[in-house]
Scaffold this motif. Structure first.
Motif, PDB file in Angstrom:
ATOM      1  N   ILE A 464      26.517  21.233  44.566  1.00  0.00           N
ATOM      2  CA  ILE A 464      27.656  20.919  44.834  1.00  0.00           C
ATOM      3  C   ILE A 464      28.459  21.285  46.224  1.00  0.00           C
ATOM      4  N   ASP A 465      29.098  20.200  46.789  1.00  0.00           N
ATOM      5  CA  ASP A 465      29.672  20.491  48.101  1.00  0.00           C
ATOM      6  C   ASP A 465      31.095  20.589  47.769  1.00  0.00           C
ATOM      7  N   ILE A 466      31.802  21.711  48.020  1.00  0.00           N
ATOM      8  CA  ILE A 466      32.992  22.116  47.818  1.00  0.00           C
ATOM      9  C   ILE A 466      33.535  23.101  48.952  1.00  0.00           C
ATOM     10  N   ARG A 467      34.541  22.952  49.207  1.00  0.00           N
ATOM     11  CA  ARG A 467      35.441  24.146  50.153  1.00  0.00           C
ATOM     12  C   ARG A 467      36.209  24.876  48.935  1.00  0.00           C
ATOM     13  N   VAL A 468      36.106  26.268  49.075  1.00  0.00           N
ATOM     14  CA  VAL A 468      36.777  26.990  48.202  1.00  0.00           C
ATOM     15  C   VAL A 468      37.797  27.948  48.918  1.00  0.00           C
ATOM     16  N   ILE A 469      39.149  27.693  48.487  1.00  0.00           N
ATOM     17  CA  ILE A 469      40.186  28.679  48.795  1.00  0.00           C
ATOM     18  C   ILE A 469      40.668  29.365  47.542  1.00  0.00           C
ATOM     19  N   ALA A 470      40.710  30.976  47.908  1.00  0.00           N
ATOM     20  CA  ALA A 470      41.131  31.541  46.750  1.00  0.00           C
ATOM     21  C   ALA A 470      42.523  32.404  47.035  1.00  0.00           C
ATOM     22  N   ALA A 471      43.165  32.608  46.410  1.00  0.00           N
ATOM     23  CA  ALA A 471      44.530  33.228  46.427  1.00  0.00           C
ATOM     24  C   ALA A 471      44.636  34.327  45.428  1.00  0.00           C
ATOM     25  N   THR A 472      45.545  35.344  45.706  1.00  0.00           N
ATOM     26  CA  THR A 472      45.886  36.428  44.757  1.00  0.00           C
ATOM     27  C   THR A 472      47.155  37.215  45.386  1.00  0.00           C
ATOM     28  N   ASN A 473      48.003  37.792  44.457  1.00  0.00           N
ATOM     29  CA  ASN A 473      49.264  38.575  44.766  1.00  0.00           C
ATOM     30  C   ASN A 473      48.901  40.071  44.287  1.00  0.00           C
ATOM     31  N   LYS A 474      47.463  40.063  44.327  1.00  0.00           N
ATOM     32  CA  LYS A 474      47.059  41.696  43.752  1.00  0.00           C
ATOM     33  C   LYS A 474      46.413  42.246  45.061  1.00  0.00           C
ATOM     34  N   ASN A 475      46.527  43.544  45.104  1.00  0.00           N
ATOM     35  CA  ASN A 475      45.591  44.357  46.089  1.00  0.00           C
ATOM     36  C   ASN A 475      44.172  44.468  45.717  1.00  0.00           C
ATOM     37  N   LEU A 476      43.549  43.588  46.101  1.00  0.00           N
ATOM     38  CA  LEU A 476      41.968  43.502  45.902  1.00  0.00           C
ATOM     39  C   LEU A 476      41.063  44.826  46.243  1.00  0.00           C
ATOM     40  N   ILE A 477      41.397  45.189  47.247  1.00  0.00           N
ATOM     41  CA  ILE A 477      40.943  46.737  47.599  1.00  0.00           C
ATOM     42  C   ILE A 477      40.982  47.768  46.556  1.00  0.00           C
ATOM     43  N   LYS A 478      42.357  47.927  46.045  1.00  0.00           N
ATOM     44  CA  LYS A 478      42.662  48.855  45.141  1.00  0.00           C
ATOM     45  C   LYS A 478      42.054  48.303  43.848  1.00  0.00           C
ATOM     46  N   LEU A 479      41.912  47.287  43.523  1.00  0.00           N
ATOM     47  CA  LEU A 479      41.169  46.658  42.349  1.00  0.00           C
ATOM     48  C   LEU A 479      39.540  47.167  42.354  1.00  0.00           C
ATOM     49  N   ILE A 480      39.130  47.016  43.445  1.00  0.00           N
ATOM     50  CA  ILE A 480      37.741  47.460  43.667  1.00  0.00           C
ATOM     51  C   ILE A 480      37.680  48.843  43.270  1.00  0.00           C
ATOM     52  N   SER A 481      38.384  49.607  43.931  1.00  0.00           N
ATOM     53  CA  SER A 481      38.473  51.206  43.759  1.00  0.00           C
ATOM     54  C   SER A 481      38.449  51.475  42.306  1.00  0.00           C
ATOM     55  N   GLU A 482      39.316  50.300  41.560  1.00  0.00           N
ATOM     56  CA  GLU A 482      39.547  50.875  40.042  1.00  0.00           C
ATOM     57  C   GLU A 482      38.455  50.304  39.248  1.00  0.00           C
ATOM     58  N   GLY A 483      37.415  49.702  39.973  1.00  0.00           N
ATOM     59  CA  GLY A 483      36.358  48.887  38.993  1.00  0.00           C
ATOM     60  C   GLY A 483      36.638  47.507  38.469  1.00  0.00           C
ATOM     61  N   LYS A 484      37.756  46.756  38.996  1.00  0.00           N
ATOM     62  CA  LYS A 484      38.295  45.655  38.321  1.00  0.00           C
ATOM     63  C   LYS A 484      37.936  44.371  39.008  1.00  0.00           C
ATOM     64  N   PHE A 485      37.374  44.632  40.340  1.00  0.00           N
ATOM     65  CA  PHE A 485      37.011  43.474  41.178  1.00  0.00           C
ATOM     66  C   PHE A 485      35.714  43.850  41.990  1.00  0.00           C
ATOM     67  N   ARG A 486      34.822  42.970  42.081  1.00  0.00           N
ATOM     68  CA  ARG A 486      33.597  43.154  42.595  1.00  0.00           C
ATOM     69  C   ARG A 486      33.818  43.250  43.926  1.00  0.00           C
ATOM     70  N   GLU A 487      33.113  44.115  44.790  1.00  0.00           N
ATOM     71  CA  GLU A 487      33.317  44.248  46.191  1.00  0.00           C
ATOM     72  C   GLU A 487      32.344  43.468  46.803  1.00  0.00           C
ATOM     73  N   ASP A 488      31.212  42.742  46.244  1.00  0.00           N
ATOM     74  CA  ASP A 488      30.314  41.832  47.042  1.00  0.00           C
ATOM     75  C   ASP A 488      31.171  40.443  46.875  1.00  0.00           C
ATOM     76  N   LEU A 489      32.025  40.202  45.829  1.00  0.00           N
ATOM     77  CA  LEU A 489      32.672  38.930  45.917  1.00  0.00           C
ATOM     78  C   LEU A 489      34.004  38.959  46.615  1.00  0.00           C
ATOM     79  N   PHE A 490      34.501  40.245  46.915  1.00  0.00           N
ATOM     80  CA  PHE A 490      35.687  40.246  47.903  1.00  0.00           C
ATOM     81  C   PHE A 490      35.258  39.982  49.372  1.00  0.00           C
ATOM     82  N   PHE A 491      33.963  40.254  49.739  1.00  0.00           N
ATOM     83  CA  PHE A 491      33.587  40.208  51.203  1.00  0.00           C
ATOM     84  C   PHE A 491      33.007  38.656  51.149  1.00  0.00           C
ATOM     85  N   ARG A 492      32.630  38.080  49.978  1.00  0.00           N
ATOM     86  CA  ARG A 492      32.247  36.608  50.036  1.00  0.00           C
ATOM     87  C   ARG A 492      33.496  35.844  50.310  1.00  0.00           C
TER      88      ARG A 492
END
Length: 665
Positions: A464-492
């Motif tokens: 697939i040839d797509i452009r990805v734009i993601a959005a959130t109202n959450k604090n992803l760094i905080k979710l990473i520390s809580e184990g609710k969001f993957r750190e590797d996905l955040f940096f990607r």
């Protein structure tokens, strides 16, 4: 009788367009004008809706039956009204007054496009604070909005429908009788009359000719003017490309040698179809008189272009308003920090890298996402929005990746393409990515890294040839520390980060946005400033309100006020009660011990300044120097608890400050 509804921002605009259509079609169908602010309470049954702008369509289409066909009007400057603009000396600086920044800029662009580039235009609109104080202004029918500095106002009248829009409306209603009359001919005749009216003391004949050529060459049709002997006197640039000849090869030649099937004298004021260079064309011939000389104006258009107009109407029957995407112009702001974010987003749009937009709800994350798409080379392909929270976790994978036939109970027999496949070549906007389940995050990471997807139940990997734009109202760094969001996905996904600014930190935008939406929802030309609509206490409250719902909450407030408006200024108590409750709540919650001490001192010592407060703190053995007190005073002002006394450095507590102290006793 079939019915057309025109939805406009003001009665004057709607009536002008209605009259324009009636002058062309007569009483062939019923035309009704509805002001935008009255749509919600009107009878909306009709055969076609004509919105006078994109923005009005986005706001009001939801009130119509979604099967009702619609058109977005393409509007142009009425050429009959611009002779005063033509007469302005070269280099004159003028304000262009309109009801919004976008409308003002659009009017300027259209004036420039038709060749009126000899003056310098500066936009002015309700809420505009940064503009030169000029004495001359031009306005397309919004004279009441001009600032006090203007002494000479040129009203060029409300913008009218362009030829293409008129053709679409006529074709939709199946009115063939009026199509024999050449709308283009009337358009050109207007322009010819304008060229005659130019003030010869200020414009040379050469300048007049250049202006006329610029206008005529901007028309989609081929245009030829011949004299009574059938000799070609003038052509536009489209004719050269149609016949593959130079201007020199065509001028002074006889029309019969160019189009051998044409008989001017038997076809004057008529239309017919013939072939030119192997292509079918529609030809209109109109006899005209100009400067006491008669001749013929011939307009030529390819019939396949006309067929495309009909095809466009059929497409409009099917498409929904959600397909009308935002651009950066739709993100309204006068705050420099926000403009800087938009400039950064515009640069990001020219790349393929993943963008992460973080910010509170109502701060326009999707507007930015759509704007990035529309400013990219992918703009002609799909923009697919996906809200993670709107899809149940069990269906999330099948919706985004698709599935093969028989993959699970209830699956379609033929299988189904996922949203990633549908978005191929375009942009996919993943909203609320912070709420994505962990198992889905793993699959999303793989898609971003490998640019391939595999349907549920499938073996084959689909590139697939797509452009990805993601959005959130959450604090992803905080979710990473809580184990609710993957750190590797955040940096990607955080390759190109953007963070929207809440409205409470954009103080300049609050009155600007209030006036912008008031001009849309209130059908009242007398409301030119916030002081015309609000009592001082209500106005000050709104300027300092927390706006937890951001721009979305502000729009809802204006719509609510437009419904209950009775011609009187709104006092503070007329605002929705939840707004004031939130304000009082927030004051009590966020006061710390130092802020509370400073607030009490200001109450006890009305008019006290920063230096005196620092001295009092020293006398009471408190570690509060002038620097800390300066910071505290700034916070208390932001919370609307204190004000400077009579514009001086001395401070005084206000009613909200007293209320806060009351609750801390």
């Amino acid at each position: 009788m079939k019915k057309l509804i025109i939805v406009s921002g003001s009665q004057g605009t709607g009536n002008r367009i209605a009259n324009q259509l009636k002058s062309i079609t007569g009483e062939k169908f019923d035309i009704r004008v509805i002001i935008m602010s009255n749509v919600y309470k009107s009878d909306l049954k009709c055969n076609l809706v004509l919105f006078t702008s994109d923005f009005i369509a986005k706001i009001t289409y939801k009130y119509f039956d979604q099967s009702t066909p619609y058109l977005i009007a393409r509007r142009v400057i009425d050429h009959k009204n611009i002779k005063d603009v033509i007469s302005l000396p070269v280099g004159t600086r003028v304000l262009l007054v309109n009801d919004s920044e976008q409308a003002a800029l659009q009017a300027i662009m259209q004036l420039l496009e038709i060749g009126l580039d000899h003056v310098q235009y500066y936009p002015f609109y309700p809420g505009c604070v940064d503009y030169p104080k000029l004495e001359i202004a031009i306005t397309p029918g919004e004279a009441d909005l001009s600032p006090h500095c203007v002494k000479h106002l040129i009203n060029i009248g409300t913008r009218i429908l362009d030829i293409g829009t008129i053709y679409e409306i006529i074709s939709t209603f199946g009115i063939t009788g009026v199509l024999n009359e050449s709308l283009v001919t009337e358009y050109i005749k207007d322009i010819v009359e304008i060229s005659k009216s130019i003030d010869k003391n200020r414009k040379s004949a050469i300048e007049s000719k250049k202006l006329l050529e610029a206008i005529v060459n901007n028309v989609e049709y081929g245009i030829i003017y011949i004299d009574n002997d059938g000799k070609i006197i003038s052509i536009n640039s489209k004719i050269k490309s149609m016949f593959g000849k130079t201007r020199k090869d065509l001028l002074t030649k006889e029309i019969s040698k160019l189009i051998d099937t044409i008989d001017i004298f038997n076809n004057k004021n008529n239309s017919f179809i013939t072939n030119i260079e192997g292509k079918e064309v529609l030809i209109d011939v109109d006899e005209i008189t100009f400067q006491e000389k008669s001749g013929y104006l011939i307009t030529i258009n390819y019939t396949d272009k006309i067929a495309k107009l009909d095809h466009k109407i059929r497409r409009n029957y099917e498409k929904r308003i959600a397909q009308k995407f935002y651009t950066f112009e739709d993100y309204l702001t006068i705050t420099e920090e926000v403009k800087d974010i938009l400039r950064k987003a515009a640069k990001f749009s020219k790349t393929n890298a993943t963008i992460l937009i973080q910010g509170e709800n109502g701060t326009g994350k999707e507007i930015i996402a759509q704007s990035v798409h529309m400013n990219s080379y992918r703009r002609k392909n799909a923009f697919i929005p996906v809200n993670i929270t709107a899809i149940t976790p069990t269906l999330l994978e099948s919706e985004l990746f698709g599935y093969e036939k028989g993959s699970f109970t209830g699956a379609k027999e033929e299988g189904k393409a996922g949203l990633f496949e549908i978005a191929n070549g375009g942009t996919i906007f993943i909203d609320e990515v912070g709420d994505a389940p962990l198992d889905f995050q793993v699959k999303l990471l793989r898609v971003l890294e490998e640019k391939k997807i595999r349907r549920i139940g499938g073996v084959e990997e689909i590139p697939i040839d797509i452009r990805v734009i993601a959005a959130t109202n959450k604090n992803l760094i905080k979710l990473i520390s809580e184990g609710k969001f993957r750190e590797d996905l955040f940096f990607r996904i955080n390759i190109l980060p953007l963070k929207t600014i809440p409205l409470r930190y954009r103080k300049k935008d609050i009155p600007y946005l209030l006036m912008h939406f008031i001009s849309i929802y209130f059908n009242n030309k007398n409301i030119k400033t916030l002081d015309d609509l609000f009592e001082k206490t209500a106005k000050d409250f709104l300027k300092n309100y927390n706006w937890r719902g951001n721009v979305r909450e502000l729009i809802n407030l204006v719509e609510y006020l437009s419904i209950i408006y009775e011609g009187k200024k709104f006092p503070l108590y007329s605002l929705p009660h939840h707004m004031m409750e939130r304000m009082y709540e927030s004051k009590r919650i966020i006061l710390d011990i130092n802020e509370l001490w400073v607030l009490k001192e200001i109450e006890k010592n009305n008019g006290i300044g920063r230096s005196k407060l620092a001295q009092h703190a020293k006398n009471q053995n408190l570690d509060l120097g002038e620097g800390k007190i300066r910071s505290i005073i700034k916070k208390l002002k932001e919370k609307n608890l204190i004000v400077s006394k009579d514009g001086k450095r001395g401070l005084t507590i206000n009613k909200l400050g007293l209320k806060a102290l009351e609750e801390y006793k």
